[in-house]
Design a protein around this motif. Structure first.
Motif, PDB file in Angstrom:
ATOM      1  N   VAL A  72      43.854  51.667  62.045  1.00  0.00           N
ATOM      2  CA  VAL A  72      45.165  52.194  61.923  1.00  0.00           C
ATOM      3  C   VAL A  72      46.174  51.166  61.652  1.00  0.00           C
ATOM      4  CG1 VAL A  72      44.495  54.128  63.013  1.00  0.00           C
ATOM      5  CG2 VAL A  72      45.149  52.191  64.357  1.00  0.00           C
ATOM      6  N   ALA A  73      47.224  51.112  61.722  1.00  0.00           N
ATOM      7  CA  ALA A  73      48.388  50.800  61.853  1.00  0.00           C
ATOM      8  C   ALA A  73      48.212  49.333  60.743  1.00  0.00           C
ATOM      9  CB  ALA A  73      48.578  50.371  63.023  1.00  0.00           C
ATOM     10  N   VAL A  74      48.982  48.563  61.235  1.00  0.00           N
ATOM     11  CA  VAL A  74      48.831  46.864  59.855  1.00  0.00           C
ATOM     12  C   VAL A  74      47.795  46.500  59.592  1.00  0.00           C
ATOM     13  CG1 VAL A  74      48.274  45.481  61.891  1.00  0.00           C
ATOM     14  CG2 VAL A  74      49.621  44.417  60.185  1.00  0.00           C
ATOM     15  N   ASP A  75      46.743  47.085  60.123  1.00  0.00           N
ATOM     16  CA  ASP A  75      45.129  46.626  59.932  1.00  0.00           C
ATOM     17  C   ASP A  75      45.159  47.456  58.143  1.00  0.00           C
ATOM     18  OD1 ASP A  75      44.353  44.414  61.416  1.00  0.00           O
ATOM     19  OD2 ASP A  75      43.300  46.168  62.560  1.00  0.00           O
ATOM     20  N   LEU A  76      45.519  49.162  58.639  1.00  0.00           N
ATOM     21  CA  LEU A  76      45.384  49.934  57.449  1.00  0.00           C
ATOM     22  C   LEU A  76      45.987  49.508  56.504  1.00  0.00           C
ATOM     23  CD1 LEU A  76      44.727  52.652  56.318  1.00  0.00           C
ATOM     24  CD2 LEU A  76      46.574  53.600  58.291  1.00  0.00           C
ATOM     25  N   ARG A  77      47.380  48.951  56.161  1.00  0.00           N
ATOM     26  CA  ARG A  77      48.184  48.876  55.831  1.00  0.00           C
ATOM     27  C   ARG A  77      47.441  47.414  55.073  1.00  0.00           C
ATOM     28  NH1 ARG A  77      52.048  48.701  59.756  1.00  0.00           N
ATOM     29  NH2 ARG A  77      52.976  46.366  58.808  1.00  0.00           N
ATOM     30  N   MET A  78      46.684  46.346  56.241  1.00  0.00           N
ATOM     31  CA  MET A  78      46.025  44.884  55.466  1.00  0.00           C
ATOM     32  C   MET A  78      45.263  45.730  54.343  1.00  0.00           C
ATOM     33  SD  MET A  78      44.550  42.302  56.944  1.00  0.00           S
ATOM     34  CE  MET A  78      43.452  43.384  57.312  1.00  0.00           C
ATOM     35  N   MET A  79      43.981  46.558  54.307  1.00  0.00           N
ATOM     36  CA  MET A  79      43.873  46.960  53.591  1.00  0.00           C
ATOM     37  C   MET A  79      44.016  48.004  52.116  1.00  0.00           C
ATOM     38  SD  MET A  79      40.422  45.882  54.275  1.00  0.00           S
ATOM     39  CE  MET A  79      39.903  44.541  55.368  1.00  0.00           C
ATOM     40  N   LEU A  80      44.670  48.314  52.985  1.00  0.00           N
ATOM     41  CA  LEU A  80      45.308  48.908  51.784  1.00  0.00           C
ATOM     42  C   LEU A  80      45.963  48.043  50.975  1.00  0.00           C
ATOM     43  CD1 LEU A  80      47.547  52.659  53.546  1.00  0.00           C
ATOM     44  CD2 LEU A  80      44.804  52.092  51.435  1.00  0.00           C
ATOM     45  N   SER A  81      46.514  47.400  51.334  1.00  0.00           N
ATOM     46  CA  SER A  81      47.131  45.954  49.931  1.00  0.00           C
ATOM     47  C   SER A  81      45.738  45.386  49.751  1.00  0.00           C
ATOM     48  CB  SER A  81      48.559  45.177  50.517  1.00  0.00           C
ATOM     49  OG  SER A  81      48.929  46.318  51.215  1.00  0.00           O
ATOM     50  N   ILE A  82      45.039  44.899  49.954  1.00  0.00           N
ATOM     51  CA  ILE A  82      44.303  43.653  49.895  1.00  0.00           C
ATOM     52  C   ILE A  82      43.362  44.953  48.439  1.00  0.00           C
ATOM     53  CG2 ILE A  82      41.401  43.292  50.220  1.00  0.00           C
ATOM     54  CD1 ILE A  82      42.715  42.847  52.294  1.00  0.00           C
ATOM     55  N   VAL A  83      43.365  46.245  48.815  1.00  0.00           N
ATOM     56  CA  VAL A  83      42.063  47.092  47.454  1.00  0.00           C
ATOM     57  C   VAL A  83      43.563  47.067  46.513  1.00  0.00           C
ATOM     58  CG1 VAL A  83      42.152  49.259  46.750  1.00  0.00           C
ATOM     59  CG2 VAL A  83      41.027  48.663  49.123  1.00  0.00           C
ATOM     60  N   LYS A  84      44.770  47.312  46.450  1.00  0.00           N
ATOM     61  CA  LYS A  84      45.812  47.015  45.429  1.00  0.00           C
ATOM     62  C   LYS A  84      45.388  46.073  44.285  1.00  0.00           C
ATOM     63  CE  LYS A  84      49.042  49.229  47.494  1.00  0.00           C
ATOM     64  NZ  LYS A  84      50.154  50.153  47.472  1.00  0.00           N
ATOM     65  N   ILE A  85      45.815  44.899  45.894  1.00  0.00           N
ATOM     66  CA  ILE A  85      45.751  43.367  45.153  1.00  0.00           C
ATOM     67  C   ILE A  85      44.827  42.711  44.404  1.00  0.00           C
ATOM     68  CG2 ILE A  85      45.625  41.044  45.646  1.00  0.00           C
ATOM     69  CD1 ILE A  85      47.573  42.128  48.330  1.00  0.00           C
ATOM     70  N   ASN A  86      43.592  43.232  45.032  1.00  0.00           N
ATOM     71  CA  ASN A  86      42.196  42.712  43.949  1.00  0.00           C
ATOM     72  C   ASN A  86      42.203  43.960  42.767  1.00  0.00           C
ATOM     73  OD1 ASN A  86      39.447  42.580  43.890  1.00  0.00           O
ATOM     74  ND2 ASN A  86      38.916  45.078  44.288  1.00  0.00           N
ATOM     75  N   ASN A  87      42.952  44.879  42.792  1.00  0.00           N
ATOM     76  CA  ASN A  87      42.755  45.637  40.812  1.00  0.00           C
ATOM     77  C   ASN A  87      44.253  44.840  40.318  1.00  0.00           C
ATOM     78  OD1 ASN A  87      44.788  47.765  39.588  1.00  0.00           O
ATOM     79  ND2 ASN A  87      42.412  47.995  40.103  1.00  0.00           N
ATOM     80  N   ASN A  88      44.676  44.760  40.550  1.00  0.00           N
ATOM     81  CA  ASN A  88      45.676  43.575  39.706  1.00  0.00           C
ATOM     82  C   ASN A  88      45.482  42.340  39.533  1.00  0.00           C
ATOM     83  OD1 ASN A  88      48.289  45.318  40.211  1.00  0.00           O
ATOM     84  ND2 ASN A  88      47.964  45.505  42.083  1.00  0.00           N
ATOM     85  N   LEU A  89      44.399  41.994  40.197  1.00  0.00           N
ATOM     86  CA  LEU A  89      43.601  40.161  39.853  1.00  0.00           C
ATOM     87  C   LEU A  89      42.942  40.455  38.392  1.00  0.00           C
ATOM     88  CD1 LEU A  89      43.226  39.172  43.638  1.00  0.00           C
ATOM     89  CD2 LEU A  89      44.540  38.077  41.596  1.00  0.00           C
ATOM     90  N   GLU A  90      42.084  41.981  39.156  1.00  0.00           N
ATOM     91  CA  GLU A  90      41.035  42.667  38.207  1.00  0.00           C
ATOM     92  C   GLU A  90      41.960  42.645  36.339  1.00  0.00           C
ATOM     93  OE1 GLU A  90      38.800  44.595  34.984  1.00  0.00           O
ATOM     94  OE2 GLU A  90      40.965  45.206  36.346  1.00  0.00           O
ATOM     95  N   ARG A  91      43.000  43.016  36.719  1.00  0.00           N
ATOM     96  CA  ARG A  91      43.525  42.782  35.910  1.00  0.00           C
ATOM     97  C   ARG A  91      45.105  42.206  35.141  1.00  0.00           C
ATOM     98  NH1 ARG A  91      43.111  45.827  32.156  1.00  0.00           N
ATOM     99  NH2 ARG A  91      45.357  46.369  31.608  1.00  0.00           N
ATOM    100  N   ILE A  92      44.807  41.222  35.661  1.00  0.00           N
ATOM    101  CA  ILE A  92      45.674  39.468  35.493  1.00  0.00           C
ATOM    102  C   ILE A  92      44.158  39.005  34.634  1.00  0.00           C
ATOM    103  CG2 ILE A  92      45.930  37.353  36.098  1.00  0.00           C
ATOM    104  CD1 ILE A  92      47.889  39.059  38.369  1.00  0.00           C
ATOM    105  N   GLY A  93      42.769  39.385  35.124  1.00  0.00           N
ATOM    106  CA  GLY A  93      42.083  39.049  34.678  1.00  0.00           C
ATOM    107  C   GLY A  93      41.418  39.104  33.316  1.00  0.00           C
ATOM    108  N   ASP A  94      41.497  40.126  32.876  1.00  0.00           N
ATOM    109  CA  ASP A  94      41.935  41.118  31.778  1.00  0.00           C
ATOM    110  C   ASP A  94      42.694  40.896  30.530  1.00  0.00           C
ATOM    111  OD1 ASP A  94      39.492  43.020  32.871  1.00  0.00           O
ATOM    112  OD2 ASP A  94      41.164  44.330  33.195  1.00  0.00           O
ATOM    113  N   PHE A  95      43.562  40.166  31.255  1.00  0.00           N
ATOM    114  CA  PHE A  95      44.885  39.657  30.349  1.00  0.00           C
ATOM    115  C   PHE A  95      44.475  38.761  29.832  1.00  0.00           C
ATOM    116  CE2 PHE A  95      48.351  42.496  32.712  1.00  0.00           C
ATOM    117  CZ  PHE A  95      47.809  43.928  31.522  1.00  0.00           C
ATOM    118  N   ALA A  96      43.208  37.736  30.787  1.00  0.00           N
ATOM    119  CA  ALA A  96      43.660  35.931  30.713  1.00  0.00           C
ATOM    120  C   ALA A  96      42.637  36.303  28.847  1.00  0.00           C
ATOM    121  CB  ALA A  96      42.894  35.555  31.627  1.00  0.00           C
ATOM    122  N   ASP A  97      41.445  36.963  29.405  1.00  0.00           N
ATOM    123  CA  ASP A  97      40.427  37.038  28.415  1.00  0.00           C
ATOM    124  C   ASP A  97      41.239  38.018  26.484  1.00  0.00           C
ATOM    125  OD1 ASP A  97      37.616  37.269  27.399  1.00  0.00           O
ATOM    126  OD2 ASP A  97      37.740  40.272  27.446  1.00  0.00           O
TER     127      ASP A  97
END
Length: 216
Positions: A72-97
């Motif tokens: 809940v609260a800050v821990d929930l926001r942190m995990m939601l953000s990490i999920v999205k950051i992880n997806n963005n990093l994977e897409r950056i990897g795709d662009f590099a490829d």
């Protein structure tokens, strides 16, 4: 409480490893394009599946965190953000490829070093790498002001991308035999710009985590 802290530490460790790998991919493909180094480009291509594997690892650890600990609260926001950051990093990897594919298959003598210099591709890569580093430091230090610096750099990357159209059009007009090659080059430049966009997304996710503000 201790179990929650250990789980958060594990997720952050996996994300940091993912980040290091993706940043390395962008650094290598930058050198591959600017130095016309096909061996480096092939190395980027060979490591793409590692990026995908890390994305799955981080996603799985986040899913376990949600399922077992009901944050809940800050821990929930942190995990939601990490999920999205992880997806963005994977897409950056795709662009590099994708840029690596261009270096291996389409970079040739018709795309001259002078043209690469006029397009400001070295600076474009430098800015996107700086954006990635800023985001990483902002998350590690929980510094939303640092994350905010990313947006100004994205504007610069967007400007270089926009200016590239006129430069390429002029070059194609003077060298009609290089039209197809320049179109492939423009696709690679667009991928660099998209890396910048994904970094901005990551910065927005960090601000959401730290300040509960949505920047869209």
């Amino acid at each position: 409480m201790r179990h929650t802290e250990e789980s958060i530490k594990r997720v952050k460790k996996s994300l940091a490893e993912m980040w290091l790998l993706v940043q390395g991919q962008v650094e290598k493909v930058s050198a591959a394009l600017l130095e016309r180094n096909r061996e480096l480009a092939l190395e980027v291509r060979s490591r793409e599946k590692m990026v995908d594997a890390y994305e799955l690892t981080v996603d799985r650890e986040c899913e376990n965190f949600f399922a077992l600990l009901t944050p809940v609260a800050v821990d929930l926001r942190m995990m939601l953000s990490i999920v999205k950051i992880n997806n963005n990093l994977e897409r950056i990897g795709d662009f590099a490829d994708g840029i690596a594919v261009f270096v291996v298959e389409n970079l040739n003598d018709k795309i001259t070093p002078e043209l690469i210099e006029r397009l400001e591709l070295k600076r474009m890569f430098q800015e996107t790498l700086c954006m990635l580093s800023l985001c990483k430091a902002a998350l590690a230090n929980e510094d939303s002001a640092m994350a905010g610096k990313v947006f100004a750099k994205d504007n610069l990357v967007d400007r270089i991308n926009a200016d590239a159209i006129a430069v390429l059009a002029e070059h194609m007009s003077a060298h009609p035999d290089a039209i197809a090659d320049c179109l492939h080059l423009h696709s690679a430049i667009r991928r660099i710009e998209r890396i910048g966009d994904r970094c901005s997304n990551i910065a927005e996710d960090i601000v959401f985590y730290l300040e509960a503000r949505v920047l869209k």
